[in-house]
Write a protein that holds these residues in place. Structure first.
Motif, PDB file in Angstrom:
ATOM      1  N   GLN A 145       0.810  -1.222   0.000  1.00  0.00           N
ATOM      2  CA  GLN A 145       0.000   0.000   0.000  1.00  0.00           C
ATOM      3  C   GLN A 145       0.842   1.269   0.000  1.00  0.00           C
ATOM      4  OE1 GLN A 145      -2.766   1.272  -0.607  1.00  0.00           O
ATOM      5  NE2 GLN A 145      -3.937   1.930   1.177  1.00  0.00           N
ATOM      6  N   ILE A 146       0.452   2.220  -0.858  1.00  0.00           N
ATOM      7  CA  ILE A 146       1.016   3.573  -0.882  1.00  0.00           C
ATOM      8  C   ILE A 146      -0.142   4.540  -0.704  1.00  0.00           C
ATOM      9  CG2 ILE A 146       2.096   5.320  -2.349  1.00  0.00           C
ATOM     10  CD1 ILE A 146       3.783   3.128  -3.597  1.00  0.00           C
ATOM     11  N   LEU A 147       0.002   5.478   0.232  1.00  0.00           N
ATOM     12  CA  LEU A 147      -1.111   6.361   0.566  1.00  0.00           C
ATOM     13  C   LEU A 147      -0.588   7.713   1.044  1.00  0.00           C
ATOM     14  CD1 LEU A 147      -4.163   5.576   0.496  1.00  0.00           C
ATOM     15  CD2 LEU A 147      -4.057   5.390   2.979  1.00  0.00           C
ATOM     16  N   GLY A 148      -1.287   8.779   0.634  1.00  0.00           N
ATOM     17  CA  GLY A 148      -0.956  10.113   1.116  1.00  0.00           C
ATOM     18  C   GLY A 148      -1.445  10.313   2.542  1.00  0.00           C
ATOM     19  N   ALA A 149      -0.762  11.175   3.282  1.00  0.00           N
ATOM     20  CA  ALA A 149      -1.069  11.362   4.701  1.00  0.00           C
ATOM     21  C   ALA A 149      -2.418  12.025   4.949  1.00  0.00           C
ATOM     22  CB  ALA A 149       0.038  12.179   5.364  1.00  0.00           C
ATOM     23  N   GLU A 150      -3.000  12.645   3.907  1.00  0.00           N
ATOM     24  CA  GLU A 150      -4.300  13.292   4.069  1.00  0.00           C
ATOM     25  C   GLU A 150      -5.458  12.418   3.576  1.00  0.00           C
ATOM     26  OE1 GLU A 150      -3.920  17.006   2.012  1.00  0.00           O
ATOM     27  OE2 GLU A 150      -2.041  17.490   3.026  1.00  0.00           O
ATOM     28  N   HIS A 151      -5.143  11.227   3.122  1.00  0.00           N
ATOM     29  CA  HIS A 151      -6.192  10.324   2.632  1.00  0.00           C
ATOM     30  C   HIS A 151      -7.039   9.826   3.800  1.00  0.00           C
ATOM     31  CE1 HIS A 151      -8.094   6.842   0.732  1.00  0.00           C
ATOM     32  NE2 HIS A 151      -7.785   7.377  -0.436  1.00  0.00           N
ATOM     33  N   MET A 152      -8.328   9.619   3.559  1.00  0.00           N
ATOM     34  CA  MET A 152      -9.243   9.225   4.630  1.00  0.00           C
ATOM     35  C   MET A 152      -8.912   7.852   5.214  1.00  0.00           C
ATOM     36  SD  MET A 152     -12.678   8.365   2.410  1.00  0.00           S
ATOM     37  CE  MET A 152     -12.694   7.111   1.138  1.00  0.00           C
ATOM     38  N   ASP A 153      -8.181   7.009   4.469  1.00  0.00           N
ATOM     39  CA  ASP A 153      -7.830   5.676   4.963  1.00  0.00           C
ATOM     40  C   ASP A 153      -6.465   5.625   5.643  1.00  0.00           C
ATOM     41  OD1 ASP A 153     -10.179   4.570   4.067  1.00  0.00           O
ATOM     42  OD2 ASP A 153      -9.342   3.879   2.162  1.00  0.00           O
ATOM     43  N   TYR A 154      -5.809   6.770   5.766  1.00  0.00           N
ATOM     44  CA  TYR A 154      -4.414   6.764   6.231  1.00  0.00           C
ATOM     45  C   TYR A 154      -4.260   6.087   7.590  1.00  0.00           C
ATOM     46  CZ  TYR A 154       0.332   8.371   7.204  1.00  0.00           C
ATOM     47  OH  TYR A 154       1.681   8.421   7.498  1.00  0.00           O
TER      48      TYR A 154
END
Length: 254
Positions: A145-154
């Protein structure tokens, strides 16, 4: 009295001089490190890396070795910009989809760096089976998984960056560097995988075990007959509507 004052002054001068030299040394060290970072060469192999068997999966200039999943030859959202493999989320005339390697890999170590928008969502799929009857890479390949820190799933445990997506929370807690480059390392040997994020071990799993098949059966991935069934396949970079950049993509077969 005069002698004491002179001696004190001498000690004071020596202390000031030592502090100045230390400050100068620290300043020079900082400048040297700063210069090294600013002038770092990307998408190239060091001689020691070549000796260890590393190869580039991205040359920094072209998409050679990659193509759009199930759609080779299309004008895709993936492009090379300033030495970075970049997903263009702004041009709707381009064909969207995941970028997949031309060839498959089995036992290997993969390293790369990535940077993502704050609400961005991406990932790295491994053991991908590119087949006409499998419409997307995620329907066969387990995901780093790669995800931005502001994503709702973080902060969802099984969807945190570096996770084996949906299956495992971070084995050791680690945050991403939002707006900066993060480093991923993936190792697979005989189906046993290790995921790392910025040097921290985030996931381990044996993709050849009966336990892994039981975990699949307990998720929505059970609906996809090719998912997680093999320990060999292509590597894919996920496109999901937001900008993501990759660089220094290197692999060595084990």
């Amino acid at each position: 009295m005069f002698g004491k004052i002179t001696g004190f002054a001498l000690v004071l001068v020596m202390l000031v001089s030592c502090k100045s030299e230390k400050k100068k040394e620290e300043t020079e060290t900082w400048r040297t490190k700063k210069a090294a970072v600013e002038n770092a060469v990307h998408n190239q192999l060091l001689e020691v890396e070549k000796e260890q068997g590393w190869k580039l999966l991205f040359d920094g200039e072209t998409l050679n070795g990659w193509h759009l999943y199930n759609n080779p030859g299309s004008k895709s959202v993936w492009e090379v910009v300033d030495g970075e493999l970049h997903s263009n989320a702004n041009d709707e005339s381009l064909t969207a989809g995941d970028l997949v390697t031309d060839r498959a890999f089995e036992n290997y170590e993969l390293t790369l760096e990535w940077k993502i928008s704050g609400n961005g969502n991406s990932g790295i799929f491994i053991n991908v089976q590119e087949l006409p009857e499998v419409p997307t890479a995620w329907q066969s390949g387990p995901e780093y998984q790669i995800l931005g820190a502001e994503h709702m799933d973080y902060n969802v445990p099984e969807k945190r960056p570096g996770c084996l997506y949906v299956f495992l929370p971070q084995q050791n807690s680690v945050e991403i560097k939002q707006g900066d480059w993060n480093k991923t390392r993936i190792k697979q040997v005989d189906g046993k995988i290790e995921f790392y994020l910025n040097g921290v071990l985030t996931a381990e799993e044996d993709l050849g075990s009966p336990e892994w098949q039981k975990k699949i059966a307990a998720t929505h991935f059970s609906k996809y007959p090719e998912f997680g069934k093999t320990t060999e396949g292509k590597i894919a970079l996920q496109y999901w509507y937001f900008e993501t950049s990759f660089r220094n993509i290197k692999i060595r077969e084990l």
